[in-house]
Design a protein around this motif. Structure first.
Motif, PDB file in Angstrom:
ATOM      1  N   LEU A   1       7.632 -39.547  11.844  1.00 21.95           N
ATOM      2  CA  LEU A   1       8.645 -40.560  11.525  1.00 21.95           C
ATOM      3  C   LEU A   1       9.158 -41.304  12.750  1.00 21.95           C
ATOM      4  CD1 LEU A   1      10.953 -39.121   8.701  1.00 21.95           C
ATOM      5  CD2 LEU A   1       9.710 -41.285   8.688  1.00 21.95           C
ATOM      6  N   ALA A   2       8.696 -40.934  13.935  1.00 26.10           N
ATOM      7  CA  ALA A   2       9.238 -41.531  15.162  1.00 26.10           C
ATOM      8  C   ALA A   2       8.943 -43.020  15.264  1.00 26.10           C
ATOM      9  CB  ALA A   2       8.688 -40.802  16.386  1.00 26.10           C
TER      10      ALA A   2
ATOM     11  N   GLN B   1      -9.216 -51.475  16.620  1.00 26.96           N
ATOM     12  CA  GLN B   1      -9.823 -50.583  15.632  1.00 26.96           C
ATOM     13  C   GLN B   1      -9.778 -49.160  16.156  1.00 26.96           C
ATOM     14  OE1 GLN B   1     -13.715 -52.251  15.028  1.00 26.96           O
ATOM     15  NE2 GLN B   1     -12.989 -53.655  13.449  1.00 26.96           N
ATOM     16  N   LEU B   2      -9.227 -48.289  15.354  1.00 29.84           N
ATOM     17  CA  LEU B   2      -9.063 -46.897  15.721  1.00 29.84           C
ATOM     18  C   LEU B   2      -9.922 -46.087  14.782  1.00 29.84           C
ATOM     19  CD1 LEU B   2      -5.223 -47.219  15.785  1.00 29.84           C
ATOM     20  CD2 LEU B   2      -6.739 -47.429  17.732  1.00 29.84           C
ATOM     21  N   GLY B   3     -11.094 -45.724  15.236  1.00 27.02           N
ATOM     22  CA  GLY B   3     -12.049 -45.124  14.307  1.00 27.02           C
ATOM     23  C   GLY B   3     -12.494 -43.747  14.673  1.00 27.02           C
ATOM     24  N   SER B   4     -13.750 -43.481  14.416  1.00 34.97           N
ATOM     25  CA  SER B   4     -14.276 -42.126  14.442  1.00 34.97           C
ATOM     26  C   SER B   4     -14.559 -41.605  15.837  1.00 34.97           C
ATOM     27  CB  SER B   4     -15.578 -42.071  13.633  1.00 34.97           C
ATOM     28  OG  SER B   4     -16.490 -43.042  14.120  1.00 34.97           O
ATOM     29  N   GLY B   5     -14.095 -42.281  16.846  1.00 34.80           N
ATOM     30  CA  GLY B   5     -14.370 -41.810  18.195  1.00 34.80           C
ATOM     31  C   GLY B   5     -13.336 -40.872  18.727  1.00 34.80           C
ATOM     32  N   GLY B   6     -12.960 -39.875  17.981  1.00 33.80           N
ATOM     33  CA  GLY B   6     -12.027 -38.878  18.490  1.00 33.80           C
ATOM     34  C   GLY B   6     -10.587 -39.223  18.264  1.00 33.80           C
ATOM     35  N   MET B   7     -10.308 -39.860  17.158  1.00 36.43           N
ATOM     36  CA  MET B   7      -8.962 -40.286  16.890  1.00 36.43           C
ATOM     37  C   MET B   7      -8.221 -39.259  16.073  1.00 36.43           C
ATOM     38  SD  MET B   7      -7.745 -43.790  15.181  1.00 36.43           S
ATOM     39  CE  MET B   7      -7.555 -43.092  13.589  1.00 36.43           C
ATOM     40  N   SER B   8      -6.950 -39.169  16.357  1.00 35.14           N
ATOM     41  CA  SER B   8      -6.136 -38.219  15.602  1.00 35.14           C
ATOM     42  C   SER B   8      -5.657 -38.860  14.331  1.00 35.14           C
ATOM     43  CB  SER B   8      -4.937 -37.784  16.450  1.00 35.14           C
ATOM     44  OG  SER B   8      -4.134 -36.914  15.746  1.00 35.14           O
ATOM     45  N   GLY B   9      -5.817 -38.166  13.228  1.00 37.89           N
ATOM     46  CA  GLY B   9      -5.393 -38.714  11.957  1.00 37.89           C
ATOM     47  C   GLY B   9      -4.176 -38.013  11.461  1.00 37.89           C
ATOM     48  N   GLY B  10      -4.024 -38.040  10.172  1.00 37.28           N
ATOM     49  CA  GLY B  10      -2.867 -37.408   9.582  1.00 37.28           C
ATOM     50  C   GLY B  10      -1.615 -38.156   9.908  1.00 37.28           C
ATOM     51  N   PRO B  11      -0.473 -37.480   9.994  1.00 34.51           N
ATOM     52  CA  PRO B  11       0.777 -38.124  10.288  1.00 34.51           C
ATOM     53  C   PRO B  11       0.710 -38.858  11.603  1.00 34.51           C
ATOM     54  CG  PRO B  11       1.124 -35.883   9.550  1.00 34.51           C
ATOM     55  CD  PRO B  11      -0.327 -36.049   9.744  1.00 34.51           C
ATOM     56  N   GLY B  12       1.123 -40.074  11.592  1.00 33.67           N
ATOM     57  CA  GLY B  12       1.058 -40.864  12.794  1.00 33.67           C
ATOM     58  C   GLY B  12      -0.303 -41.381  13.083  1.00 33.67           C
ATOM     59  N   GLY B  13      -1.301 -41.003  12.352  1.00 34.31           N
ATOM     60  CA  GLY B  13      -2.643 -41.489  12.534  1.00 34.31           C
ATOM     61  C   GLY B  13      -3.128 -42.111  11.272  1.00 34.31           C
TER      62      GLY B  13
ATOM     63  N   TYR C   1      10.983 -35.569  -6.504  1.00 32.15           N
ATOM     64  CA  TYR C   1      11.675 -35.827  -5.239  1.00 32.15           C
ATOM     65  C   TYR C   1      12.414 -37.153  -5.349  1.00 32.15           C
ATOM     66  CZ  TYR C   1       8.638 -32.173  -3.433  1.00 32.15           C
ATOM     67  OH  TYR C   1       7.981 -30.976  -3.234  1.00 32.15           O
ATOM     68  N   THR C   2      13.637 -37.174  -4.853  1.00 34.08           N
ATOM     69  CA  THR C   2      14.441 -38.391  -4.892  1.00 34.08           C
ATOM     70  C   THR C   2      14.188 -39.222  -3.636  1.00 34.08           C
ATOM     71  OG1 THR C   2      16.177 -37.254  -6.135  1.00 34.08           O
ATOM     72  CG2 THR C   2      16.780 -39.318  -5.055  1.00 34.08           C
ATOM     73  N   VAL C   3      13.895 -40.483  -3.830  1.00 33.75           N
ATOM     74  CA  VAL C   3      13.660 -41.382  -2.684  1.00 33.75           C
ATOM     75  C   VAL C   3      14.998 -41.708  -2.036  1.00 33.75           C
ATOM     76  CG1 VAL C   3      12.779 -43.623  -1.949  1.00 33.75           C
ATOM     77  CG2 VAL C   3      11.613 -42.367  -3.769  1.00 33.75           C
ATOM     78  N   ILE C   4      15.167 -41.307  -0.768  1.00 29.95           N
ATOM     79  CA  ILE C   4      16.434 -41.568  -0.067  1.00 29.95           C
ATOM     80  C   ILE C   4      16.295 -42.707   0.942  1.00 29.95           C
ATOM     81  CG2 ILE C   4      17.236 -39.185  -0.333  1.00 29.95           C
ATOM     82  CD1 ILE C   4      16.446 -38.737   2.614  1.00 29.95           C
ATOM     83  N   GLY C   5      15.057 -43.116   1.228  1.00 27.64           N
ATOM     84  CA  GLY C   5      14.888 -44.184   2.209  1.00 27.64           C
ATOM     85  C   GLY C   5      13.524 -44.841   2.128  1.00 27.64           C
ATOM     86  N   ILE C   6      13.490 -46.116   2.513  1.00 25.82           N
ATOM     87  CA  ILE C   6      12.251 -46.875   2.619  1.00 25.82           C
ATOM     88  C   ILE C   6      12.045 -47.182   4.103  1.00 25.82           C
ATOM     89  CG2 ILE C   6      10.967 -48.923   1.901  1.00 25.82           C
ATOM     90  CD1 ILE C   6      11.716 -47.103  -0.413  1.00 25.82           C
ATOM     91  N   ALA C   7      10.833 -46.911   4.631  1.00 28.25           N
ATOM     92  CA  ALA C   7      10.587 -47.044   6.070  1.00 28.25           C
ATOM     93  C   ALA C   7       9.460 -48.026   6.349  1.00 28.25           C
ATOM     94  CB  ALA C   7      10.249 -45.678   6.680  1.00 28.25           C
ATOM     95  N   THR C   8       9.572 -48.722   7.481  1.00 30.53           N
ATOM     96  CA  THR C   8       8.565 -49.683   7.925  1.00 30.53           C
ATOM     97  C   THR C   8       8.100 -49.286   9.322  1.00 30.53           C
ATOM     98  OG1 THR C   8       9.712 -51.418   6.693  1.00 30.53           O
ATOM     99  CG2 THR C   8       8.085 -52.125   8.308  1.00 30.53           C
ATOM    100  N   PRO C   9       6.799 -49.328   9.597  1.00 26.32           N
ATOM    101  CA  PRO C   9       6.322 -48.983  10.936  1.00 26.32           C
ATOM    102  C   PRO C   9       6.729 -50.023  11.967  1.00 26.32           C
ATOM    103  CG  PRO C   9       4.514 -49.805   9.600  1.00 26.32           C
ATOM    104  CD  PRO C   9       5.689 -49.664   8.689  1.00 26.32           C
TER     105      PRO C   9
END
Length: 487
Positions: free
Chosen positions: A194-195, A411-423, A240-248
């Motif tokens: 969320l940072a 482009q952030l692709g398959s060359g060793g990129m971290s996915g998941g949260p924040g990715g 789950y109750t939505v308490i906030g809407i976030a934008t990157p």
């Protein structure tokens, strides 16, 4: 006396002084432009990496997923119960951890205790696949036999009858919705998924909501599914109750739903598990040392730094950065060297045309050092004028680049990129992602005081080089040279 003579000579030779100053100005302006654009490239790349990692994150700790065993399947498995009714509505959620293999939550504290680590938080990355729709039961109908059709049966008889029963109608209509969920440590949201998100509606989690049935939704996903603050999001039977809407802060959101870590662990059947540990180093200059420390003390994990991920950034941002760092800097140095050389040659030529003047001054008793000082003084003033013009031209070029704000893609692709949260969805660890996530970054060209100071230094250096060559030429003149030039 020196100042008066200097001012008079520069006033007499305005055109020659302006030519020398403009030559230096062009070289200095190019250096400023290339340096400011390079700084803009660095800022753009930082934005890209922050969208991957999270603000303030220096590295992530993950674990590569082990190879599946024989006959095992990593995909979601859906099973529906058969019902007797003609129409049956079915709905099922499958929640799976995505990316690398899950780590024990206790490793977060162990990583945080390593030398050089300022803070560490864990996050769990999940993928939810929701399938809902309905079956319609078909009806078995027997088709009548053809009129008058008879077949001979066994001995002493004939056979006839209807055709085999056939199922008429029926079928299935199902909708599949797949989205990503990140479990975040609500007690430290300055580091982790969320940072890089800014709350645009509602609020974020409070430190007390470690196990609350609350959710923060990414704005793009909220618009798609028409969620708003106060809406209910149902995941695998839990609301789950939505308490906030976030934008990157930059680019697109790569996670759709954010939940407290404990709730995500419960959904993913991953009690006391995390998929990614976000790490902040105490000293940004010792990131490589901290990486080695974590790798040596916590075996079986993969530590990825922002420098590692920078090598995976491709697209126009990478191409432009390469040109600015390579071709641009070498070109600016070549032009600057040419400008210095031209200024030195023009100054030397100007001295050659002043044979009578310098010869007469020597005849009147001026020592060679005084003549040299005069020439160097004039050249330094020309250099400062050129520096002022160069700074003005460089600032104008940098302002133009910032005003136009050309768009660059990363482009952030398959060359060793971290996915998941924040990715990107589907990742979760270095080298785990097969798809590419494309971000669009607006290029700016910030000019720092260091760049301006560099320009002033180059202006003085150019003046000194030109003055040194002209002064050396002037110091070698003799009084007799002035007499020989008289026609």
């Amino acid at each position: 006396m020196f100042g008066i003579y200097l001012k008079r000579e520069l006033s007499r030779r305005k055109k020659a002084a302006l030519v020398i100053a403009m030559g230096l100005a062009l070289g200095i302006a190019l250096v400023i432009t290339v340096d400011s654009v390079s700084a803009g490239m660095t800022q753009a790349q930082d934005k890209v990496l922050k969208s991957l990692y999270g603000l303030g994150t220096d590295m992530t700790v993950t674990k590569a997923r082990s190879a599946p065993g024989t006959g095992s399947s990593q995909g979601p498995d859906f099973k529906f119960d058969a019902k007797r009714s003609g129409t049956s509505t079915q709905s099922s959620d499958r929640v799976m951890t995505q990316g690398g293999e899950a780590l024990k939550s206790s490793l977060v504290a162990k990583v945080a205790a390593q030398k050089g680590v300022s803070a560490a938080v864990g996050a769990l990355s999940l993928n939810v696949t929701k399938v809902d729709g309905s079956f319609t039961q078909g009806k078995a109908e027997s088709s009548a036999s053809s009129s008058g059709s008879r077949e001979q049966g066994g001995p002493g008889g004939t056979g006839g009858g209807s055709g085999q029963p056939q199922v008429q109608g029926g079928g299935a209509n199902f909708d599949v919705n797949s989205y990503s969920v990140a479990g975040v440590d609500v007690t430290d949201q300055a580091l982790g998924p969320l940072a890089t998100m800014k709350i645009t509606s509602g609020r974020t989690f409070t430190p007390a909501q470690t196990n609350a049935k609350a959710a923060v939704i990414a704005e793009s996903y909220a618009k798609e599914k028409k969620y708003e603050v106060g809406s209910a999001v149902k995941i695998s039977g839990t609301e789950y109750t939505v308490i906030g809407i976030a934008t990157p802060d930059s680019g697109d959101s790569t996670t759709d739903v954010y939940l407290p870590l404990k709730q995500a662990q419960s959904l993913g059947d991953a009690k006391d598990k995390v998929t990614t540990i976000y790490v902040k180093a105490g000293d940004s200059k010792r990131i490589a040392v901290v990486k080695k420390t974590i790798q040596s003390n916590i075996s079986g994990t993969t530590v990825t730094t922002s420098s590692d991920l920078a090598a995976t950034v491709s697209g126009s941002l990478s191409t432009a950065a390469g040109l600015a760092a390579g071709v641009g800097k070498w070109l600016s140095l070549a032009v600057l060297a040419a400008a210095f050389l031209v200024a030195a040659l023009l100054t030397s030529a100007a001295v050659s045309r002043r044979v009578r003047e310098f010869g007469t001054l020597k005849a009147l008793g001026w020592p060679s050092r005084k003549v040299t000082r005069q020439v160097v003084g004039e050249s330094i003033v020309n250099g400062l004028i050129g520096g002022a013009l160069g700074i003005a031209l460089g600032l104008a070029a940098a302002y133009t680049v910032t005003a136009v704000s050309p768009k660059l893609t990363a482009q952030l692709g398959s060359g060793g990129m971290s996915g998941g949260p924040g990715g990107s969805p589907g990742g979760g660890g270095p080298g785990q992602q097969a798809t590419k996530n494309t971000l669009e970054i607006a290029l700016s060209a910030p000019v720092s005081m260091t760049t301006v100071a560099l320009a002033v230094g180059l202006a003085v250096t150019g003046g000194l080089i030109a003055g040194a060559m002209g002064g050396w030429r002037a110091s070698r003149m003799r009084p007799a040279d002035a007499l020989s030039s008289v026609s």
